[in-house]
Design a protein around this motif. Structure first.
Motif, PDB file in Angstrom:
ATOM      1  N   GLY A 250       0.770  -1.233   0.000  1.00  0.00           N
ATOM      2  CA  GLY A 250       0.000   0.000   0.000  1.00  0.00           C
ATOM      3  C   GLY A 250       0.799   1.279   0.000  1.00  0.00           C
ATOM      4  O   GLY A 250       0.228   2.377   0.019  1.00  0.00           O
ATOM      5  N   GLN A 251       2.127   1.184  -0.010  1.00  0.00           N
ATOM      6  CA  GLN A 251       2.937   2.393  -0.105  1.00  0.00           C
ATOM      7  C   GLN A 251       2.772   3.011  -1.493  1.00  0.00           C
ATOM      8  O   GLN A 251       2.771   2.293  -2.500  1.00  0.00           O
ATOM      9  N   CYS A 255       7.444   6.162  -8.655  1.00  0.00           N
ATOM     10  CA  CYS A 255       7.919   5.201  -9.645  1.00  0.00           C
ATOM     11  C   CYS A 255       8.320   3.919  -8.933  1.00  0.00           C
ATOM     12  O   CYS A 255       8.378   3.880  -7.699  1.00  0.00           O
ATOM     13  N   HIS A 256       8.615   2.881  -9.695  1.00  0.00           N
ATOM     14  CA  HIS A 256       8.871   1.563  -9.109  1.00  0.00           C
ATOM     15  C   HIS A 256      10.163   1.498  -8.314  1.00  0.00           C
ATOM     16  O   HIS A 256      10.319   0.639  -7.438  1.00  0.00           O
ATOM     17  N   ALA A 257      11.124   2.386  -8.611  1.00  0.00           N
ATOM     18  CA  ALA A 257      12.432   2.300  -7.963  1.00  0.00           C
ATOM     19  C   ALA A 257      12.641   3.350  -6.885  1.00  0.00           C
ATOM     20  O   ALA A 257      13.698   3.386  -6.256  1.00  0.00           O
ATOM     21  N   ALA A 258      11.647   4.206  -6.645  1.00  0.00           N
ATOM     22  CA  ALA A 258      11.841   5.349  -5.748  1.00  0.00           C
ATOM     23  C   ALA A 258      12.253   4.950  -4.340  1.00  0.00           C
ATOM     24  O   ALA A 258      12.872   5.740  -3.614  1.00  0.00           O
ATOM     25  N   GLY A 259      11.945   3.725  -3.938  1.00  0.00           N
ATOM     26  CA  GLY A 259      12.300   3.271  -2.599  1.00  0.00           C
ATOM     27  C   GLY A 259      13.787   3.204  -2.340  1.00  0.00           C
ATOM     28  O   GLY A 259      14.206   3.114  -1.173  1.00  0.00           O
ATOM     29  N   VAL A 260      14.623   3.284  -3.397  1.00  0.00           N
ATOM     30  CA  VAL A 260      16.069   3.236  -3.173  1.00  0.00           C
ATOM     31  C   VAL A 260      16.598   4.561  -2.630  1.00  0.00           C
ATOM     32  O   VAL A 260      17.714   4.612  -2.099  1.00  0.00           O
ATOM     33  N   ILE A 261      15.810   5.625  -2.779  1.00  0.00           N
ATOM     34  CA  ILE A 261      16.282   6.952  -2.375  1.00  0.00           C
ATOM     35  C   ILE A 261      16.094   7.122  -0.875  1.00  0.00           C
ATOM     36  O   ILE A 261      14.962   7.076  -0.376  1.00  0.00           O
ATOM     37  N   LEU A 264      13.214   9.564   1.948  1.00  0.00           N
ATOM     38  CA  LEU A 264      11.857   9.811   1.473  1.00  0.00           C
ATOM     39  C   LEU A 264      10.871   8.980   2.291  1.00  0.00           C
ATOM     40  O   LEU A 264      11.110   7.798   2.557  1.00  0.00           O
ATOM     41  N   GLN A 265       9.766   9.599   2.662  1.00  0.00           N
ATOM     42  CA  GLN A 265       8.702   8.881   3.369  1.00  0.00           C
ATOM     43  C   GLN A 265       7.551   8.645   2.412  1.00  0.00           C
ATOM     44  O   GLN A 265       6.980   9.595   1.865  1.00  0.00           O
ATOM     45  N   PHE A 266       7.194   7.380   2.212  1.00  0.00           N
ATOM     46  CA  PHE A 266       6.122   7.038   1.291  1.00  0.00           C
ATOM     47  C   PHE A 266       4.865   6.715   2.098  1.00  0.00           C
ATOM     48  O   PHE A 266       4.839   5.745   2.856  1.00  0.00           O
ATOM     49  N   HIS A 272      -4.071   7.037   4.420  1.00  0.00           N
ATOM     50  CA  HIS A 272      -4.397   8.312   3.777  1.00  0.00           C
ATOM     51  C   HIS A 272      -5.144   8.062   2.466  1.00  0.00           C
ATOM     52  O   HIS A 272      -4.932   7.046   1.802  1.00  0.00           O
ATOM     53  N   ALA A 273      -5.970   9.014   2.085  1.00  0.00           N
ATOM     54  CA  ALA A 273      -6.636   8.956   0.787  1.00  0.00           C
ATOM     55  C   ALA A 273      -5.597   9.148  -0.318  1.00  0.00           C
ATOM     56  O   ALA A 273      -4.623   9.901  -0.156  1.00  0.00           O
ATOM     57  N   LEU A 274      -5.819   8.479  -1.438  1.00  0.00           N
ATOM     58  CA  LEU A 274      -4.861   8.551  -2.540  1.00  0.00           C
ATOM     59  C   LEU A 274      -4.701   9.987  -3.038  1.00  0.00           C
ATOM     60  O   LEU A 274      -3.586  10.423  -3.362  1.00  0.00           O
ATOM     61  N   GLY A 275      -5.788  10.730  -3.084  1.00  0.00           N
ATOM     62  CA  GLY A 275      -5.729  12.113  -3.541  1.00  0.00           C
ATOM     63  C   GLY A 275      -4.834  12.971  -2.659  1.00  0.00           C
ATOM     64  O   GLY A 275      -4.079  13.824  -3.152  1.00  0.00           O
ATOM     65  N   TRP A 276      -4.929  12.771  -1.341  1.00  0.00           N
ATOM     66  CA  TRP A 276      -4.080  13.540  -0.429  1.00  0.00           C
ATOM     67  C   TRP A 276      -2.618  13.196  -0.648  1.00  0.00           C
ATOM     68  O   TRP A 276      -1.741  14.082  -0.667  1.00  0.00           O
ATOM     69  N   ILE A 277      -2.313  11.914  -0.821  1.00  0.00           N
ATOM     70  CA  ILE A 277      -0.926  11.495  -1.031  1.00  0.00           C
ATOM     71  C   ILE A 277      -0.371  12.136  -2.300  1.00  0.00           C
ATOM     72  O   ILE A 277       0.755  12.654  -2.324  1.00  0.00           O
ATOM     73  N   TRP A 278      -1.174  12.125  -3.357  1.00  0.00           N
ATOM     74  CA  TRP A 278      -0.738  12.700  -4.634  1.00  0.00           C
ATOM     75  C   TRP A 278      -0.444  14.195  -4.512  1.00  0.00           C
ATOM     76  O   TRP A 278       0.571  14.687  -5.006  1.00  0.00           O
ATOM     77  N   GLN A 279      -1.314  14.904  -3.841  1.00  0.00           N
ATOM     78  CA  GLN A 279      -1.186  16.365  -3.766  1.00  0.00           C
ATOM     79  C   GLN A 279      -0.233  16.830  -2.672  1.00  0.00           C
ATOM     80  O   GLN A 279       0.523  17.800  -2.863  1.00  0.00           O
ATOM     81  N   GLU A 280      -0.253  16.166  -1.510  1.00  0.00           N
ATOM     82  CA  GLU A 280       0.388  16.739  -0.325  1.00  0.00           C
ATOM     83  C   GLU A 280       1.593  15.983   0.218  1.00  0.00           C
ATOM     84  O   GLU A 280       2.373  16.548   0.987  1.00  0.00           O
ATOM     85  N   SER A 281       1.760  14.731  -0.118  1.00  0.00           N
ATOM     86  CA  SER A 281       2.836  13.968   0.518  1.00  0.00           C
ATOM     87  C   SER A 281       4.202  14.523   0.128  1.00  0.00           C
ATOM     88  O   SER A 281       4.418  14.978  -1.004  1.00  0.00           O
ATOM     89  N   SER A 282       5.121  14.446   1.068  1.00  0.00           N
ATOM     90  CA  SER A 282       6.457  15.004   0.846  1.00  0.00           C
ATOM     91  C   SER A 282       7.205  14.272  -0.256  1.00  0.00           C
ATOM     92  O   SER A 282       7.984  14.889  -0.996  1.00  0.00           O
ATOM     93  N   ALA A 283       6.975  12.970  -0.394  1.00  0.00           N
ATOM     94  CA  ALA A 283       7.685  12.209  -1.420  1.00  0.00           C
ATOM     95  C   ALA A 283       7.305  12.666  -2.824  1.00  0.00           C
ATOM     96  O   ALA A 283       8.167  12.812  -3.699  1.00  0.00           O
ATOM     97  N   PHE A 284       6.015  12.898  -3.069  1.00  0.00           N
ATOM     98  CA  PHE A 284       5.579  13.314  -4.399  1.00  0.00           C
ATOM     99  C   PHE A 284       5.977  14.757  -4.699  1.00  0.00           C
ATOM    100  O   PHE A 284       6.199  15.122  -5.859  1.00  0.00           O
ATOM    101  N   ARG A 285       6.101  15.575  -3.689  1.00  0.00           N
ATOM    102  CA  ARG A 285       6.451  16.975  -3.892  1.00  0.00           C
ATOM    103  C   ARG A 285       7.953  17.194  -4.009  1.00  0.00           C
ATOM    104  O   ARG A 285       8.389  18.255  -4.471  1.00  0.00           O
TER     105      ARG A 285
END
Length: 366
Positions: A250-251, A255-261, A264-266, A272-285
């Motif tokens: 559920g993380q 992208c598929h390899a982003a966990g190597v960095i 980052l907190q996924f 959390h709702a998917l929309g919130w993760i897309w807009q607000e999560s630190s990893a996506f921003r």
């Protein structure tokens, strides 16, 4: 700027009967006990559709390892998503395929490791090639789109013409010829997988001729190896710009390899709702827009085309996820890639497949 996702990659499991030497799954994979249940995936599909997602790619691991796959396809169809199954075909029977199509499957992508059975099985780490051919015949009994995926590299690229002929014989609507990209297990096996320059040049000629000959009958897409590119690819269309990936537990990742960095907190769809993760999560921003870019990316005219290249590749090669992708010829660290390419092309035997590559095979999650 507001970004809108158009595609969701759902890694519904990391379990897989194959052990491909170029597998892009993380070196540390999610175990079965951590996988999201079907009800949670159904909720996520609904949220994705509300956000504007149009396409769902069900992948893994091997998605057929999930006994509730038909239920997941039905849930995605209920959310009005276009459903694409990316599979090795292992575990697919005529009965099960019929159930998946009835549930709403739109497209099936079937992977092949080679055209020669012995080599294909060696690369996959399992006896799978004959079954894949049988599965391809089953697919053509249904009115769904059919793509043949061929992952190519130094050990099989010289058989590219035969691969294209096989896709024709199997009556595929589309063929994706994808050179290995060096993440996960592929990075471990890079010394044996990266093709030589003569191999690449011949493959470009072969693909170009086939695209012209098969125009209107079978579409052929060709993904070149990053290490030979002049400029980096716009990885996933840019970090957090149009693609979402959710791993088996559920993380949510860009992208598929982003966990190597590191660092980052996924966030997780369980919390959390998917929309919130897309807009607000630190990893996506973290790598959206251009503010994070170093020079020469920040002042480069191509920054809105390739977005500085792949963040994961930058980290894996330089140790700095914010660096310019080293495959770019303008990157200060481009010498790292040049050295790898020079090593592959050195010697009189360059371009000849090795008889014993010494693969490091993908391991199974517990």
């Amino acid at each position: 700027m507001e970004y809108m996702p158009r595609a969701l990659i759902a890694e519904i499991t990391h379990r897989c009967p194959l052990h491909c030497v170029y597998c892009s799954n993380p070196l540390e994979m999610q175990v079965r006990q951590s996988e999201l249940p079907a009800a949670t995936w159904a909720r996520v599909f609904e949220q994705a559709a509300e956000m504007g997602v149009l396409q769902l790619h069900l992948t893994g691991g091997e998605p057929l390892a999930r006994r509730d796959l038909t239920e997941l396809v039905a849930a995605a169809r209920g959310a009005k998503l276009y459903v694409n199954l990316i599979t090795s075909g292992i575990g697919l029977t005529a009965e099960r395929l019929g159930a998946l199509v009835a549930a709403g499957l739109d497209h099936l992508q079937l992977s092949f490791q080679d055209v020669e059975e012995a080599t294909a099985n060696d690369i996959a780490g399992a006896r799978a090639h004959t079954h894949k051919l049988a599965v391809a015949c089953l697919i053509r009994r249904h009115r769904i789109a059919f793509t043949v995926n061929m992952v190519v590299h130094r050990e099989n690229l010289d058989r590219l013409e035969k691969m294209i002929a096989l896709a024709e014989e199997l009556q595929a609507d589309r063929m994706e010829i994808a050179n290995v990209q060096y993440y996960g297990w592929a990075l471990r096996n890079r010394a044996a997988l990266l093709p030589t320059r003569p191999q690449l040049e011949r493959s470009l000629e072969t693909v170009s001729a086939a695209q012209e000959r098969l125009k209107g009958r079978m579409r052929i897409d060709f993904v070149v190896p990053d290490y030979y590119a002049r400029y980096p690819k716009p990885c996933m269309g840019g970090w957090g710009r149009g693609m979402i990936l959710i791993d088996p537990c559920g993380q949510v990742l860009p992208c598929h390899a982003a966990g190597v960095i590191p660092g980052l907190q996924f966030d997780n769809v369980r919390e959390h709702a998917l929309g919130w993760i897309w807009q607000e999560s630190s990893a996506f921003r973290r790598f959206r827009g251009e503010e994070w870019m170093p020079e020469p990316c920040r002042s480069c005219d191509r920054r809105s085309q390739d977005f500085g290249g792949c963040r994961c590749q930058a980290f894996l090669l330089t140790g700095d996820a914010a660096a310019t992708d080293p495959v770019c010829t303008l990157a200060p660290s481009h010498g790292l890639v040049e050295a790898v390419v020079a090593g592959v092309n050195a010697g009189a035997g360059a371009g000849v497949a090795t008889s014993s590559p010494g693969w490091v095979y993908r391991a199974d999650p517990v």
